[in-house]
Design an enzyme around this catalytic site. Structure first.
Site, PDB file in Angstrom:
ATOM      1  N   ALA A  95       0.463  -1.613  -0.145  1.00 35.89           N
ATOM      2  CA  ALA A  95       0.068  -0.357   0.020  1.00 35.89           C
ATOM      3  C   ALA A  95       0.871   1.194   0.345  1.00 35.89           C
ATOM      4  O   ALA A  95       0.296   2.464  -0.113  1.00 35.89           O
ATOM      5  CB  ALA A  95      -0.681  -0.131   0.652  1.00 35.89           C
ATOM      6  N   ARG A 142      -2.785   0.329   7.636  1.00 39.70           N
ATOM      7  CA  ARG A 142      -2.602   0.197   8.526  1.00 39.70           C
ATOM      8  C   ARG A 142      -1.818   1.381   9.365  1.00 39.70           C
ATOM      9  O   ARG A 142      -1.514   1.381  10.603  1.00 39.70           O
ATOM     10  CB  ARG A 142      -1.635  -1.961   9.209  1.00 39.70           C
ATOM     11  CG  ARG A 142      -2.357  -2.643   8.256  1.00 39.70           C
ATOM     12  CD  ARG A 142      -1.223  -3.380   8.961  1.00 39.70           C
ATOM     13  NE  ARG A 142      -2.563  -5.085   9.348  1.00 39.70           N
ATOM     14  CZ  ARG A 142      -2.451  -5.558   7.657  1.00 39.70           C
ATOM     15  NH1 ARG A 142      -2.500  -5.366   6.578  1.00 39.70           N
ATOM     16  NH2 ARG A 142      -3.478  -6.265   7.739  1.00 39.70           N
ATOM     17  N   HIS A 202      -3.496 -10.083  -5.008  1.00 38.61           N
ATOM     18  CA  HIS A 202      -4.322  -9.773  -3.788  1.00 38.61           C
ATOM     19  C   HIS A 202      -5.319  -9.390  -4.985  1.00 38.61           C
ATOM     20  O   HIS A 202      -7.045  -9.538  -4.379  1.00 38.61           O
ATOM     21  CB  HIS A 202      -4.459  -9.200  -2.503  1.00 38.61           C
ATOM     22  CG  HIS A 202      -3.704  -9.587  -1.935  1.00 38.61           C
ATOM     23  ND1 HIS A 202      -2.710  -8.627  -0.543  1.00 38.61           N
ATOM     24  CD2 HIS A 202      -3.261 -10.817  -0.960  1.00 38.61           C
ATOM     25  CE1 HIS A 202      -2.263  -9.240   0.031  1.00 38.61           C
ATOM     26  NE2 HIS A 202      -1.903 -10.468   0.081  1.00 38.61           N
ATOM     27  N   CYS A 225     -20.983 -18.287  -9.851  1.00 34.95           N
ATOM     28  CA  CYS A 225     -20.789 -19.696 -11.312  1.00 34.95           C
ATOM     29  C   CYS A 225     -19.096 -18.889 -11.047  1.00 34.95           C
ATOM     30  O   CYS A 225     -19.072 -19.680 -12.829  1.00 34.95           O
ATOM     31  CB  CYS A 225     -21.153 -18.841 -12.662  1.00 34.95           C
ATOM     32  SG  CYS A 225     -21.430 -17.482 -12.978  1.00 34.95           S
ATOM     33  N   CYS A 267     -25.592 -11.875  -9.520  1.00 38.09           N
ATOM     34  CA  CYS A 267     -24.855 -12.079 -10.746  1.00 38.09           C
ATOM     35  C   CYS A 267     -26.739 -12.056 -11.976  1.00 38.09           C
ATOM     36  O   CYS A 267     -27.288 -12.798 -11.635  1.00 38.09           O
ATOM     37  CB  CYS A 267     -24.579 -13.395 -10.521  1.00 38.09           C
ATOM     38  SG  CYS A 267     -23.637 -14.495 -12.637  1.00 38.09           S
TER      39      CYS A 267
HETATM   40 ZN    ZN Z   1     -22.704 -16.319 -11.557  1.00 33.12          ZN
END
Ligand code: ZN
Length: 248
Positions: free
Chosen positions: A18, A30, A117, A128, A150
């Site tokens: 960061a 932090r 990350h 899905c 979704c």
């Molecule tokens: Zn989905």
């Protein structure tokens, strides 16, 4: 600063956290003005279990995303210097803990940047697995949908970032370890090295016999095994380090 560790380094692994993006206006997590420091309750919204269990937590998460400084942020001198180093022919691999995409925006090629990350710029369906650009989901959030689902399967949508309680993608983590082991130099920039397994990449580099250089405002748990620890401001010192590496 004696930069003799830069001599002959043609393959450089750069681990960024960061701290490299704070000069771009993105708060760290932090530090004194950090995201978790100012609002410890947000940690819950960024924890996988509570995110998946509670629509109100998801609404808080998406509200935070909408206001994230990363959407307006521009790369700074440190991001640009690393991109320039790659263009200059040094084999640079960026292993980043950041999800802001600023290395790529600065010109680092996407295939040389490993987003450990994940990325803010993508949304993944937890049902899905479909991945879509974040913009469309954020537009729905801005229009009042606190729990966007979704379109294909109705599953819970989540930013494609690694939340607390989630594991790193195994392939990505393995690749990061191989890069740390096989580079000539490990350069850490703006990471407090408090998050595993990313932090232990430093030990991988040192155990393989490579110099470890840490540029960070605050002490880290790996300072003792570092070849050099640099406390100077990141956007001043990283261009100087890159110039030294380009000259070898
Ligand atoms: Zn989905």
């Amino acid at each position: 600063m004696d930069m003799s560790w830069a001599n002959g380094a043609t393959r450089v692994a750069v681990l960024t956290g960061a701290g490299i993006s704070t000069d771009s206006g993105i708060p760290d997590y932090r530090g004194p003005d950090g995201v978790w420091t100012r609002d410890p309750a947000l940690v819950k919204a960024f924890t996988y279990g509570s995110f998946m269990a509670d629509a109100e937590v998801r609404a808080a998460f998406w509200r935070t995303c909408l206001g994230h400084a990363a959407w307006q942020a521009q790369p700074n001198a440190a991001h640009r210097a690393l991109a320039g180093l790659e263009r200059g022919g040094v084999a640079v691999r960026v292993l980043t803990q950041n999800v802001d995409g600023l290395h790529q925006r600065a010109g680092s090629s996407a295939r040389k940047v490993l987003e450990l990350h994940g990325s803010l710029h993508e949304v993944v369906c937890t049902g899905c697995g479909e991945r879509t650009p974040s913009r469309a989901t954020l537009d729905r959030v801005a229009a009042g949908d606190g729990d966007p689902r979704c379109r294909a399967c109705g599953g819970i949508l989540k930013l494609a970032v690694v939340l607390f309680g989630e594991n790193l993608d195994a392939g990505t983590a393995g690749l990061a370890e191989r890069i740390a082991a096989h580079s000539d130099l490990m350069l850490v920039i703006g990471s407090s090295l408090q998050v595993e397994p990313v932090a232990s990449l430093c030990a991988v580099a040192v155990n393989a016999g490579h110099p470890l250089v840490i540029v960070n405002r605050d002490p880290t748990p790996y300072d003792d095994i570092a070849t050099e620890v640099v406390r100077e401001p990141i956007s001043d010192v990283v261009p100087r380090i890159c110039a030294a590496l380009a000259a070898t």
